[in-house]
Design an enzyme around this catalytic site. Sequence first.
Site, PDB file in Angstrom:
ATOM      1  N   LYS A   1      -1.874   8.591  -2.619  1.00  9.35           N
ATOM      2  CA  LYS A   1      -2.578   8.199  -1.401  1.00  9.35           C
ATOM      3  C   LYS A   1      -3.509   9.303  -0.917  1.00  9.35           C
ATOM      4  O   LYS A   1      -4.575   9.025  -0.357  1.00  9.35           O
ATOM      5  CB  LYS A   1      -1.570   7.854  -0.292  1.00  9.35           C
ATOM      6  CG  LYS A   1      -1.040   6.429  -0.448  1.00  9.35           C
ATOM      7  CD  LYS A   1      -0.347   5.960   0.812  1.00  9.35           C
ATOM      8  CE  LYS A   1       1.088   6.425   0.824  1.00  9.35           C
ATOM      9  NZ  LYS A   1       1.875   5.791   1.896  1.00  9.35           N
TER      10      LYS A   1
ATOM     11  N   ARG B   1       8.469   4.603 -11.156  1.00  8.11           N
ATOM     12  CA  ARG B   1       7.281   4.143 -10.451  1.00  8.11           C
ATOM     13  C   ARG B   1       6.262   3.606 -11.446  1.00  8.11           C
ATOM     14  O   ARG B   1       6.308   3.901 -12.633  1.00  8.11           O
ATOM     15  CB  ARG B   1       6.696   5.254  -9.595  1.00  8.11           C
ATOM     16  CG  ARG B   1       6.071   6.394 -10.378  1.00  8.11           C
ATOM     17  CD  ARG B   1       5.768   7.599  -9.493  1.00  8.11           C
ATOM     18  NE  ARG B   1       4.712   7.339  -8.547  1.00  8.11           N
ATOM     19  CZ  ARG B   1       4.860   7.428  -7.213  1.00  8.11           C
ATOM     20  NH1 ARG B   1       6.006   7.765  -6.679  1.00  8.11           N
ATOM     21  NH2 ARG B   1       3.856   7.198  -6.413  1.00  8.11           N
TER      22      ARG B   1
ATOM     23  N   GLU C   1       5.021   4.830   4.278  1.00  8.27           N
ATOM     24  CA  GLU C   1       4.547   5.713   5.337  1.00  8.27           C
ATOM     25  C   GLU C   1       3.142   5.237   5.708  1.00  8.27           C
ATOM     26  O   GLU C   1       2.299   5.080   4.823  1.00  8.27           O
ATOM     27  CB  GLU C   1       4.494   7.161   4.825  1.00  8.27           C
ATOM     28  CG  GLU C   1       4.007   8.092   5.909  1.00  8.27           C
ATOM     29  CD  GLU C   1       3.991   9.570   5.493  1.00  8.27           C
ATOM     30  OE1 GLU C   1       4.439   9.890   4.382  1.00  8.27           O
ATOM     31  OE2 GLU C   1       3.512  10.363   6.321  1.00  8.27           O
TER      32      GLU C   1
HETATM   33  P1  ATP Z   1       2.128   9.237  -2.038  1.00  6.19           P
HETATM   34  O1  ATP Z   1       0.944   8.738  -2.777  1.00  6.19           O
HETATM   35  O2  ATP Z   1       1.774  10.053  -0.853  1.00  6.19           O
HETATM   36  O3  ATP Z   1       3.206   9.800  -2.895  1.00  6.19           O
HETATM   37  P2  ATP Z   1       4.023   7.175  -1.619  1.00  6.19           P
HETATM   38  O4  ATP Z   1       3.747   6.412  -2.810  1.00  6.19           O
HETATM   39  O5  ATP Z   1       5.219   8.018  -1.535  1.00  6.19           O
HETATM   40  O6  ATP Z   1       2.740   7.989  -1.329  1.00  6.19           O
HETATM   41  P3  ATP Z   1       5.080   5.607   0.512  1.00  6.19           P
HETATM   42  O7  ATP Z   1       4.347   4.939   1.605  1.00  6.19           O
HETATM   43  O8  ATP Z   1       6.076   6.627   0.884  1.00  6.19           O
HETATM   44  O9  ATP Z   1       3.963   6.234  -0.378  1.00  6.19           O
HETATM   45  O10 ATP Z   1       5.707   4.547  -0.459  1.00  6.19           O
HETATM   46  C1  ATP Z   1       6.462   3.456   0.006  1.00  6.19           C
HETATM   47  C2  ATP Z   1       7.348   2.963  -1.082  1.00  6.19           C
HETATM   48  O11 ATP Z   1       6.597   2.557  -2.204  1.00  6.19           O
HETATM   49  C3  ATP Z   1       8.308   4.023  -1.543  1.00  6.19           C
HETATM   50  O12 ATP Z   1       9.598   3.448  -1.645  1.00  6.19           O
HETATM   51  C4  ATP Z   1       7.800   4.419  -2.885  1.00  6.19           C
HETATM   52  O13 ATP Z   1       8.850   4.819  -3.714  1.00  6.19           O
HETATM   53  C5  ATP Z   1       7.130   3.141  -3.363  1.00  6.19           C
HETATM   54  N1  ATP Z   1       6.062   3.447  -4.288  1.00  6.19           N
HETATM   55  C6  ATP Z   1       5.011   4.235  -4.059  1.00  6.19           C
HETATM   56  N2  ATP Z   1       4.244   4.356  -5.152  1.00  6.19           N
HETATM   57  C7  ATP Z   1       4.826   3.605  -6.109  1.00  6.19           C
HETATM   58  C8  ATP Z   1       4.525   3.327  -7.477  1.00  6.19           C
HETATM   59  N3  ATP Z   1       3.464   3.835  -8.075  1.00  6.19           N
HETATM   60  N4  ATP Z   1       5.363   2.507  -8.146  1.00  6.19           N
HETATM   61  C9  ATP Z   1       6.424   1.980  -7.548  1.00  6.19           C
HETATM   62  N5  ATP Z   1       6.767   2.211  -6.279  1.00  6.19           N
HETATM   63  C10 ATP Z   1       5.986   3.029  -5.557  1.00  6.19           C
HETATM   64 MG    MG Z   2       6.336   8.748   0.081  1.00  6.47          MG
END
Ligand code: ATP
Ligand code: MG
Length: 768
Positions: free
Chosen positions: A277, A267, A40
């Site tokens: 974020k 994750r 996003e």
């Molecule tokens: P927020 O911090 O708001 O939760 P988010 O991590 O969901 O943000 P996105 O931009 O939606 O942010 O993430 C894009 C992709 O990266 C998604 O598929 C998410 O699952 C993956 N992702 C985000 N954080 C991690 C992480 N710590 N480890 C592995 N994958 C991640």
């Molecule tokens: Mg997200």
Amino acid sequence: MTEPKESAASAGPSNFITDIIDADLASGKHTQVVTRFPPEPNGYLHIGHAKSICLNFGIAQKYPGARCHLRFDDTNPAAEDVEYVDAIERDVRWLGFDYGEHRYFASDYFERLHDFAVELIESGKAYVDSVSDAEVKRLRGSVTEPGTPSPYRDRSVEENLDLFARMRAGEFAEGEHVLRAKIDLASPNMKMRDPAIYRIKKAHHHRTGDRWTIYPLYDFTHCLSDAIEGITHSICTLEFENNRELYDWVLDNVDAPCHPQQIEFARLNLSYTLMSKRKLLQLVTEGHVRGWDDPRMPTLAGLRRRGVTPEAIVAFCDMVGVAKANSLVDVGKLEYCIRNDLNPRAPRVMGVLRPLEVIVESYPEGQVEELDAASFPHDVGKEGSRKVPFSRRLFIEASDFDKDPPKGYYRLSPGAEVRLRYAYVVRCTGVEEDAEGRPVRLRCVHDPATRGAAAPEGRRVKGTIHWVSADHAIDAEVRVYDRLFEVERPEGLEDLNPGSLEVIADAKLEPSVKGSAVGQHFQLERQGYFRVDEDSANGKLVLNRTVTLRDTWQKTQDKLAAEAAPQEPEKRAKATKKQPEAPRKEAPPERLTEAEERERGRLVGLGVEEDGARRLVQVAPALALFDATLAAGGVSGEATAKWIVNELLGRLRDGEVKVTGDGLAALLRLVDAGSLKGPAAKRVLAEMVERGGEPEALVASLGIEEVDADALDGILDEVLAAHPEEVARYREGKKNLIGFFLGQVMRKSGGQADPNAARKRLMTRLEA
Ligand code: ATP
Ligand code: MG
């Protein structure tokens, strides 16, 4: 059509997701693999995203004909911005991944998503609800109680179509209506209790402008975007496990072009690091850091500016692997990967962060010698040298002098000798102090016979320190970073480390670094790895410390805790807060003696991994073998240490081992060249331990041969023919027999088959 594609076994490690993909290719469910990375655009990418990027793009690289899309999940106009879109694209490319023309935006699908919503309404599977948000929540029930239908749940299809059209036309205010899927108010999965799929939002969108006043919600958008793009495997993190049922429901209830499979993985969580974020944004907007690319941030932009390379990040992601259970990864692992990567690429230079002036009184006034210095230690296998000017007036590191040294101090102190790296042995003959008794200038004499690396006859000089010639040194600002958060599992700003940035305004560097370009990496000898920062201007260098040469953090923490323990309860509370809550996996390392500690530092400087170095220095014959192996040449410190620690340490501790440094080096070169695989190499090494001898000769006498694709197939034929019952049981579903077959193949090949390739071929053959 169902012939599975051979995958390049070397491109990325296997994991449970690639196992699923292998099976889907083998069964013919898919002939081409398509994944996506769906950020996003509401913030910069961080190291957690890197894990997802490496996984998704890694799969695209691993399977021939596969591809990975970059798709912006931009359905929430309020938080999103083109700045983030640009930054995300830059960071994905920087990591080394190419999405080609496959860059998409969920907002490009708004029209089609709208039509899918209409389709659901027409089939009676979606309705416009008109109660307040709070009421929706109340009516949804709880885990123990089923939900209650809203009074609008049974609106007619015509009424729903009309209201939805008017929602789109902008006739209503935000919150007045919402479109919900009509699923099951009693479902144990709360996500299935008539989730909202469209809401009214009168916001300007960075791509569609003011065209839309309704926006689709995540669960509706994501699965359909995947289907529209023909994604085969939709990989997401574990928190979406409950969403999978809804993902499948939506795709099953509209005329979707295909039905991708959602797969969840754990994750990445890193100690001492925050990755939300929302919280990173708060750090930026409230000015706790200098921006999204502040080198203390876990963002890719921050890591890049700090001096971390994409290769180090990819290696780190490979190292932590892909798992199905959440865990906390020690940030030390990332630091280890960074050191490992920078070791062979960062030329060595000398720089003094906190200068203390030294006058070498025996050295002629006005004389300057240009001394030879290698830019890389010999074990990294890289050429390069530079000249370092030596003169009468020098700077050394203030911390390399101690007026009143403790026992076992090997640096400079009154009357003591130390070697100045690449130059002379000097003896301290006098100290000038300021009013508070702090040394401001040292007087020394040098021994002209010790120039370069010449060993002083009959004397042992234990310490070597770095220095720069005062009149030749160039000025630099050095930014020394520490962890941004001081607790292992930070929750918010209250856990910030107030000392995470130290700016040293007047560091002195050797002149060879003059004019270095932004982005250049160095190792300042004995201090760490550094990168030239974007703020460098007008000939003044600004350096960021990327990482120290070894892990000093835990030590400092231990010291803090010990100091705080007796008297100050407040400080103690803080210090104990820093201790890991979970029990440590390894037993706490034994204390090393001063000499061992020094050796350990040396080994780490040679690229040996921390723990291995610690173990090596405690076994004298192991350390001797290590040095002899490196001296033989053509091998890395890292690999040498790994083999000695993993295969030989116990034997070396207990007694006679017939392996010589030359022999071990020869063996490691064969492994490195790929002509000897791990298991076969271990057999050869076992022979060498018992009987000595040369690896090449042993390879021949043990009958070890290269196993190419044809030879592998021959071995498979034999193994499968010899075990018909196991083959039948495997085909009846006893899939874990794969390990048994693999063991047979490895044995038959004398440990020379590539286990990944063997596994692939075995599965293909067994599924056939
Ligand atoms: P927020 O911090 O708001 O939760 P988010 O991590 O969901 O943000 P996105 O931009 O939606 O942010 O993430 C894009 C992709 O990266 C998604 O598929 C998410 O699952 C993956 N992702 C985000 N954080 C991690 C992480 N710590 N480890 C592995 N994958 C991640
Ligand atoms: Mg997200």
